[in-house]
Design a protein around this motif. Structure first.
Motif, PDB file in Angstrom:
ATOM      1  N   LEU A 551       0.853  -1.284  -0.054  1.00 58.03           N
ATOM      2  CA  LEU A 551       0.130  -0.088  -0.011  1.00 58.03           C
ATOM      3  C   LEU A 551       0.811   1.303  -0.118  1.00 58.03           C
ATOM      4  N   THR A 552       0.405   2.213  -0.952  1.00 55.98           N
ATOM      5  CA  THR A 552       1.390   3.498  -0.921  1.00 55.98           C
ATOM      6  C   THR A 552       0.510   4.667  -0.735  1.00 55.98           C
ATOM      7  N   ARG A 553       0.943   5.434   0.226  1.00 53.21           N
ATOM      8  CA  ARG A 553       0.095   6.691   0.643  1.00 53.21           C
ATOM      9  C   ARG A 553       0.867   7.801  -0.182  1.00 53.21           C
ATOM     10  N   VAL A 554      -0.257   8.811  -0.532  1.00 62.04           N
ATOM     11  CA  VAL A 554       0.304   9.888  -1.264  1.00 62.04           C
ATOM     12  C   VAL A 554      -0.341  11.199  -0.300  1.00 62.04           C
ATOM     13  N   ARG A 555       0.527  12.197  -0.285  1.00 63.12           N
ATOM     14  CA  ARG A 555       0.197  13.497   0.175  1.00 63.12           C
ATOM     15  C   ARG A 555       1.083  14.571  -0.508  1.00 63.12           C
ATOM     16  N   GLY A 556       0.599  15.487  -0.824  1.00 60.88           N
ATOM     17  CA  GLY A 556       1.085  16.838  -1.343  1.00 60.88           C
ATOM     18  C   GLY A 556       1.373  16.768  -3.033  1.00 60.88           C
ATOM     19  N   ALA A 557       0.706  15.892  -3.551  1.00 59.63           N
ATOM     20  CA  ALA A 557       0.876  16.008  -5.017  1.00 59.63           C
ATOM     21  C   ALA A 557      -0.310  17.039  -5.678  1.00 59.63           C
ATOM     22  N   HIS A 585      -8.759 -14.864 -19.978  1.00 59.26           N
ATOM     23  CA  HIS A 585      -9.150 -13.990 -19.196  1.00 59.26           C
ATOM     24  C   HIS A 585      -8.000 -13.467 -18.270  1.00 59.26           C
ATOM     25  N   CYS A 586      -7.766 -12.205 -18.129  1.00 57.70           N
ATOM     26  CA  CYS A 586      -7.010 -11.730 -17.381  1.00 57.70           C
ATOM     27  C   CYS A 586      -7.683 -10.537 -16.443  1.00 57.70           C
ATOM     28  N   GLU A 587      -6.881 -10.292 -15.279  1.00 55.48           N
ATOM     29  CA  GLU A 587      -7.437  -9.257 -14.380  1.00 55.48           C
ATOM     30  C   GLU A 587      -6.435  -8.814 -13.702  1.00 55.48           C
ATOM     31  N   GLN A 588      -6.718  -7.404 -13.021  1.00 55.61           N
ATOM     32  CA  GLN A 588      -5.729  -6.715 -12.066  1.00 55.61           C
ATOM     33  C   GLN A 588      -6.476  -6.186 -10.743  1.00 55.61           C
ATOM     34  N   GLU A 589      -6.232  -6.311  -9.862  1.00 60.55           N
ATOM     35  CA  GLU A 589      -7.058  -5.558  -8.714  1.00 60.55           C
ATOM     36  C   GLU A 589      -6.257  -4.309  -8.577  1.00 60.55           C
ATOM     37  N   LEU A 590      -7.188  -3.106  -8.682  1.00 58.95           N
ATOM     38  CA  LEU A 590      -6.612  -1.799  -8.259  1.00 58.95           C
ATOM     39  C   LEU A 590      -7.531  -0.888  -7.229  1.00 58.95           C
ATOM     40  N   ALA A 591      -6.717  -0.987  -6.019  1.00 56.59           N
ATOM     41  CA  ALA A 591      -7.600  -0.339  -4.997  1.00 56.59           C
ATOM     42  C   ALA A 591      -7.091   1.103  -4.767  1.00 56.59           C
ATOM     43  N   TYR A 592      -8.192   2.059  -4.752  1.00 53.42           N
ATOM     44  CA  TYR A 592      -7.609   3.639  -4.718  1.00 53.42           C
ATOM     45  C   TYR A 592      -8.451   3.935  -3.446  1.00 53.42           C
ATOM     46  N   TYR A 593      -7.786   4.283  -2.353  1.00 52.93           N
ATOM     47  CA  TYR A 593      -8.185   4.983  -1.377  1.00 52.93           C
ATOM     48  C   TYR A 593      -8.239   6.583  -1.205  1.00 52.93           C
ATOM     49  N   ARG A 681      -4.293  19.566  -1.283  1.00 55.65           N
ATOM     50  CA  ARG A 681      -5.086  20.663  -0.606  1.00 55.65           C
ATOM     51  C   ARG A 681      -4.933  20.068   0.976  1.00 55.65           C
ATOM     52  N   PRO A 682      -5.304  20.954   1.838  1.00 53.15           N
ATOM     53  CA  PRO A 682      -5.421  20.790   3.148  1.00 53.15           C
ATOM     54  C   PRO A 682      -6.116  19.276   3.425  1.00 53.15           C
ATOM     55  N   HIS A 683      -5.646  18.439   4.304  1.00 57.61           N
ATOM     56  CA  HIS A 683      -6.380  17.243   4.780  1.00 57.61           C
ATOM     57  C   HIS A 683      -6.715  16.361   3.590  1.00 57.61           C
ATOM     58  N   SER A 684      -5.940  16.592   2.628  1.00 57.92           N
ATOM     59  CA  SER A 684      -6.292  15.518   1.388  1.00 57.92           C
ATOM     60  C   SER A 684      -5.036  14.715   1.295  1.00 57.92           C
ATOM     61  N   GLU A 685      -5.353  13.312   1.052  1.00 56.68           N
ATOM     62  CA  GLU A 685      -4.587  12.155   1.099  1.00 56.68           C
ATOM     63  C   GLU A 685      -5.230  11.324   0.095  1.00 56.68           C
ATOM     64  N   ALA A 686      -4.426  10.368  -0.152  1.00 47.67           N
ATOM     65  CA  ALA A 686      -4.747   9.240  -1.067  1.00 47.67           C
ATOM     66  C   ALA A 686      -3.745   7.960  -0.920  1.00 47.67           C
ATOM     67  N   ALA A 687      -4.294   6.757  -1.270  1.00 48.88           N
ATOM     68  CA  ALA A 687      -3.373   5.612  -0.984  1.00 48.88           C
ATOM     69  C   ALA A 687      -4.015   4.607  -2.206  1.00 48.88           C
ATOM     70  N   TYR A 688      -2.855   3.947  -2.707  1.00 53.67           N
ATOM     71  CA  TYR A 688      -3.183   2.796  -3.745  1.00 53.67           C
ATOM     72  C   TYR A 688      -2.654   1.541  -3.424  1.00 53.67           C
ATOM     73  N   LYS A 689      -3.153   0.577  -4.013  1.00 56.28           N
ATOM     74  CA  LYS A 689      -2.365  -0.745  -3.859  1.00 56.28           C
ATOM     75  C   LYS A 689      -2.944  -1.541  -5.206  1.00 56.28           C
ATOM     76  N   LEU A 690      -1.808  -2.114  -5.786  1.00 59.90           N
ATOM     77  CA  LEU A 690      -2.110  -2.786  -7.252  1.00 59.90           C
ATOM     78  C   LEU A 690      -1.908  -4.157  -6.862  1.00 59.90           C
ATOM     79  N   GLY A 691      -2.748  -5.012  -7.319  1.00 64.92           N
ATOM     80  CA  GLY A 691      -2.555  -6.431  -7.110  1.00 64.92           C
ATOM     81  C   GLY A 691      -1.698  -7.071  -8.229  1.00 64.92           C
ATOM     82  N   PRO A 692      -1.442  -8.206  -8.225  1.00 59.41           N
ATOM     83  CA  PRO A 692      -0.739  -8.888  -9.315  1.00 59.41           C
ATOM     84  C   PRO A 692      -1.669  -9.059 -10.679  1.00 59.41           C
TER      85      PRO A 692
END
Length: 1138
Positions: A551-557, A585-593, A681-692
């Motif tokens: 999981l990767t957290r992102v601030r200040g972007a 069939h192929c798939e890849q889970e992308l979680a965006y918080y 922006r103030p109090h702005s934050e995101a996180a993402y996780k990419l599955g295999p």
């Protein structure tokens, strides 16, 4: 002169002709070279009789003063007889000879500040394996150099100011081999900026300068033959070129001409002469292990000394043996080292070993001497001597020296050895310091020899080009090459077959459990294997991890300082693409918080975050959605937290939410990058996780096609496997025989077939004649169970394996055609040879059925009264005009005819209205009656016709005679045997019929040749004359007719049905006698009918006959003559046509 072709005939009015020969050439009358076709073909096909002319075009052409024709085979009932004609043109030559100390320096105008196009062309010949041909230096060590090293030509482009030593050499290429053979070799260097081509003889290599440098700071001068002026030191030995240069041009400037005229732009250094008078040593080739050269010696001398040069690829072989009055000497090559042994009675042999790796194809100098208390051998200047105590007590020389093998009458001499004779080349032989005159040996005035080629070194580099695939290491001996596949992940004669499966699905069906496995997603293709995890559940999942699984957290972007996450996988993008394409069939889970981090700008809808896949395009849809929707999972399902948005994150709430789901659009996978710009922006934050990346299924494993009727077929694009290719498939059937697949070329073909219930056969021809390999099983293959077939063909061998039965292999000829050249579609169909007067008619419906308004099984168009569209395609090969290829008739006097006119042009004649003249579509750009295989496809949609010939000539035509084909009656191939109301040209072609080969004939879903050659009870087919199954490839061998294997319909005509099966056409002896009587009567009636018919048609054809200089019989004679000059058709095939 430049020789472009040769033609041969036998002796006039005799039984003397040559059926195969070698062609050799030389520019001096010494040191001959054999002409080779396709880099591997030595022999030329000659004549099959005394009168026909066999013409052979030389590609590439020969520049020579002398030609030599060496007969190999001739008429066993006659003698050697040849009439020869040579075709060519004058050749201009400017020559300069450099002695290894001299060179030419060319100074030209100052170069511009931007890169220019440089073109350097020259020819050279030399006996030396090393030397600088040209050099252009520059500041700080920059240079461009063309250098000969160990008989190979290297192009070096170097940047002295490159940031690291590893990038200083921007280009390092080598081409050619054995270039120190004292024959002319052509060189061309073309460069523009960072791109260029490097060509040596027929081998070309495209190069691109590595790194960021696209301009070298080079001086405005270039030296030829060495490095003329002092300058910064270079990284290679500065050995000048010793040999001759010809037609030397730099950017169009004739350098040699300027030097001859003493122009100031040229500075001559050292001794330069404008002729090529280099010494011409006479080499000799030992072609087999039994080749030998016996030279006389002087008996009773107290010293022996022999020197010579040799080159070979073999690790071992007997070089020289000689008898002494007491004992003998033996010089052999063992494991690439030289070994000299002295045998004397009562003493142990004295052995000396010298050199290493002497089987590298280079020239090596050997000298040995033996005298009292002295024994030494010298290899390339390095001396190895025995201790005096091991030397001979005395030497009494014998009277013969045996180089290579031993003659048959040498029993009892020291020449007899368990080691095979030497295979390679020798030159500069001296015995007792006296040079041996090999020309005198050739003329029979000195010594004796067998199976030698004197005045020529026939060595060839079988590892150039390198046919070992996937990094396999090539090694060779005199007759073949070998591939070491260790560590490559591949096996086979050319490292073609992967040892790994293409998918986890395939591993699962082998019984493997979950774990890590190497996957080779393109099988024998260029991509290598990679490691992946196989999750063997009910479905086999291929799981590919990457470096960003946490999981990767992102601030200040912000847009001007975005966050970019890059993902690297264990496999390359090309390997991943092949895996994805193969999967179902192929798939890849992308979680965006997100918390106050939007995916899309509310104002203008511009994306604020996105991801990138293998297409390198920005993607703004997220997990669980599809590309066109540009939504997230909640928007796709209609349950977002704010109904006015299609993604949860776009609600821009001050609390954590997420947009998570699986991306499954294969063309965009895998995810390689994610970009986030809205966390500044103030109090702005995101996180993402990419599955295999997860893929399941195997599209090549789970696919099948059912062939329900004899007319069923599949066709694919041309099968491209010029040097190596493999085909594999599963089949199950209850039929006793059938063709699985076939692909044709002008002469080449491949075919895989069920020959018999328990036999599968792989047939092919790459120009060396047809070969067949069969696998026979103790049990039947037509048991309605799945069976696996795999065939492979490469330049070394062909093989076939069925199930777990023993693989059968057919080695390729040592010196034969290597390229498989196909040009038709790959299809499962039938090809047939049509003899003179033969015909195949496929009837669609009886006229009575029209009145009843009913259809029968024979009505392949389901009883349609009118046909508004059709597709016709076929291939043909003939040299006869006029010819009828295809004729489609109607009960209403409408028709379609495809003919070859008298000039060989293809004509398509549509008559869709019996009251109008036919529409004529003519292709007269060239004659198609040239003995080559041609492909025709005709598609009609009402009044519009599309025609394609040989996949490169296309035309659209609008018909004026109508748009519908009424009441289709029959499809005729060959001669029209029934009365037809057709135009004059069609009538003429229909009377002549067709002589040649027809293949893959299809009218919509109807396959008439398959119905004719593999008849069934329901097939409405009529066959007349000689129609036999054929490959449509050029035939070789002494009896071309014997190669047509199945279903000869000669002398059997009539409708094939339940009452008269062709297989039972021969009943009994009485039937044969009755048949003979009937034939006699039939011939008399036919003669009368023909006479009447000729009288009736005389006025109709008067104008055409006036244009024809000969009758039909003489036209066939002309046709035979035309066939004899076709390059791709050999003599036997021409006789086969008639």
């Amino acid at each position: 002169m430049e020789v472009t072709a040769v033609a041969t005939q036998g002796g006039y009015g005799s039984s003397n002709w040559v059926s195969s020969y070698l062609l050799m050439f030389s520019d001096s009358g010494r040191n001959w070279k054999q002409y080779r076709q396709e880099d591997s073909i030595w022999g030329f096909s000659g004549n099959a009789n005394a009168d026909s002319v066999v013409y052979c075009r030389l590609q590439p052409s020969i520049k020579a003063k002398f030609l030599r024709f060496i007969p190999l085979e001739w008429n066993p009932k006659g003698r050697i007889g040849m009439r020869i004609e040579v075709f060519g043109c004058a050749y201009r030559s400017e020559v300069v000879e450099l002695d290894g100390q001299s060179s030419l320096l060319y100074r030209f105008d100052e170069k511009p500040l931007s890169p220019i196009k440089d073109i350097i062309s020259l020819k050279f010949k030399t006996m030396q394996s090393d030397g600088v041909l040209l050099h252009r230096g520059g500041q700080s060590g920059d240079h461009l150099t063309l250098e000969l090293r160990r008989g190979r030509l290297f192009l070096l482009i170097n940047s002295g100011e490159a940031p690291s030593a590893s990038t200083q050499t921007l280009v390092n290429l080598s081409l050619g081999s054995l270039l120190d053979d004292q024959h002319w070799h052509a060189v061309l260097v073309q460069s523009t900026g960072q791109q260029g081509n490097f060509t040596v003889d027929e081998h070309r290599h495209h190069f691109q300068v590595q790194g960021e440098t696209n301009y070298l700071d080079l001086h405005s001068e270039i030296s030829f033959g060495g490095i003329s002026a002092p300058g910064p030191p270079v990284s290679f030995a500065q050995k000048n070129f010793h040999g001759c240069l010809e037609n030397l041009y730099y950017n169009g400037v004739d350098i040699i001409d300027l030097a001859k005229r003493g122009k100031p732009q040229i500075i001559t250094m050292g001794n330069v002469s404008f002729s090529c008078s280099q010494p011409q040593p006479v080499p000799v080739t030992f072609q087999s292990a039994r080749s030998f050269l016996a030279l006389p010696g002087t008996a009773g001398e107290d010293a022996v000394s022999v020197a010579f040069q040799f080159r070979t690829w073999n690790e071992q072989g007997r070089l020289l043996s000689m008898d002494l009055v007491s004992g003998g000497l033996l010089l052999v090559l063992q494991d690439g080292r030289l070994s000299l042994s002295l045998f004397q009675p009562g003493r142990l042999p004295s052995d000396l070993t010298a050199g290493a790796g002497l089987n590298d194809g280079q020239w090596h100098s050997i000298a040995f001497s033996a005298k009292k208390n002295h024994l030494s051998v010298t290899v390339d200047g390095q001396v190895a001597a025995a201790a005096p105590s091991l030397g001979p007590e005395q030497i009494d020389s014998g009277d013969a020296y045996y180089f290579g093998g031993c003659p048959d009458n040498s029993f009892g001499s020291k020449c007899q050895s368990s080691l095979d004779g030497f295979q390679g080349c020798l030159r500069l032989i001296t015995i007792s310091n006296k040079a041996v005159d090999l020309v005198a040996v050739q003329q029979g005035a000195l010594g004796n020899f067998s199976d030698l080629q004197i005045d020529s070194c026939g060595i060839t580099d079988r590892c150039l080009p390198n046919y070992c695939e996937h990094g396999g290491e090539c090694s060779q001996d005199w007759s073949t090459f070998h591939c070491d596949c260790a560590g490559t992940g591949y096996r086979g004669a050319t490292c073609h077959n992967s040892i790994y499966e293409q998918s986890c699905e395939a591993y699962k069906h082998r019984g493997n459990t979950s774990g890590f496995y190497y996957i080779d997603s393109d099988g024998s293709g260029p991509l290598g294997p990679f490691l992946a995890y196989c999750n063997m559940t009910e479905t086999a999942w291929t799981v590919l991890q990457h470096n960003g699984s946490e999981l990767t957290r992102v601030r200040g972007a912000q847009p001007e300082s975005s966050h970019t996450g890059l993902f690297e996988y264990a496999a390359s993008l090309e390997q991943l693409q092949a895996t994805i394409n193969l999967a179902e069939h192929c798939e890849q889970e992308l979680a965006y918080y997100c918390k106050r981090s939007r995916l899309v700008d509310k104002q203008d809808g511009a994306p604020l975050s996105w991801w990138v896949g293998r297409t390198k395009d920005m993607q703004t849809y997220w997990g669980g959605s599809w590309p066109d929707l540009k939504k997230c999972t909640c928007g796709f399902e209609g349950n977002c937290i704010d109904a006015q948005y299609y993604c949860n994150c776009n609600a821009d709430r001050n609390e954590w939410t997420n947009d998570t789901g699986f991306l499954s659009y294969k063309e965009h996978l895998p995810v390689t990058k994610i970009v986030i710009t809205d966390t500044g922006r103030p109090h702005s934050e995101a996180a993402y996780k990419l599955g295999p990346l997860r893929c399941r299924g195997d599209r090549s494993f789970w696919n099948s096609a059912s062939f329900n009727t004899e007319a069923s077929y599949l066709h694919f694009p041309t099968f491209h496997g010029e040097l190596s290719a493999d085909v594999s498939f599963f089949f199950k059937t209850t039929a006793s025989s059938g063709v699985f697949l076939e692909n044709l070329g002008i002469t080449d073909f491949i075919r895989i077939e069920l020959r018999a219930p328990a036999e599968v056969t792989f047939s092919f021809d790459v120009g060396n004649g047809p070969f067949e390999i069969s696998v026979q099983s103790p049990s039947r293959f037509n048991d309605n169970q799945w069976h696996h077939v795999r065939v492979e063909r490469n330049v070394r061998e062909a093989s076939i394996r069925v199930d777990q039965l023993l693989q059968k292999t057919q080695p390729a000829p040592t010196d034969g055609h290597a390229l498989l050249q196909l040009n038709s579609q790959l299809f499962v169909e039938i090809s047939a040879y049509f003899g003179s007067g033969s015909s195949v008619m496929y009837s669609f419906q009886e006229h009575s059925s029209l009145s009843k308004n009913a259809s029968s099984h024979a009505a392949s168009f389901h009883g349609d009264m009118k046909l508004s569209r059709e597709v016709i395609q076929f291939s043909f090969r003939t040299a006869r005009t006029p010819s009828l290829l295809v004729y489609l008739s109607s009960f209403y006097k409408e028709y379609l005819s495809v003919i070859l006119a008298k000039n060989g042009s293809l004509q398509i004649r549509y008559k869709l209205d019996r009251h109008q003249d036919p529409d004529v579509i003519s292709f007269d750009f060239k004659t198609l009656a040239d003995g080559q295989l041609h492909h025709v496809k005709i598609e009609r949609e009402e009044g519009v016709v599309f025609v394609e010939i040989d996949e490169n000539t296309r035309r659209h035509v609008h018909l004026s005679s109508g748009t519908e084909f009424g009441a289709v009656r029959a499809l005729v191939l060959g001669r029209i045997v029934e009365h037809s109301d057709v135009d004059q040209e069609t009538a003429l072609a229909g009377a002549q019929g067709f002589v040649g080969c027809l293949s893959a004939v299809q009218l919509s879903h109807v396959a008439p040749l398959k119905a004719a050659l593999h008849p069934s009870h329901s097939a409405p087919i009529t066959v007349k004359g000689h129609v036999t199954e054929s490959s449509c490839a050029a035939q070789t061998g002494t009896d071309a007719m014997s190669r047509e294997r199945t279903h000869s319909f000669a002398d059997h005509s009539g409708t094939i049905d339940d009452r008269e099966p062709i297989a039972n056409a021969i009943r009994s002896d009485s039937a044969v006698i009755g048949g003979l009587i009937a034939v006699v009567i039939f011939i008399l009636l036919c003669t009368t009918a023909i006479a009447v018919r000729i009288y009736q048609q005389k006025r109709l054809y008067k104008r055409n006959e006036a244009k024809r200089p000969e009758n039909v019989d003489s036209a066939e004679a002309v046709l035979k003559t035309e066939l004899r000059v076709q390059d791709a058709i050999n003599e036997n095939q021409k006789e086969y046509f008639f």
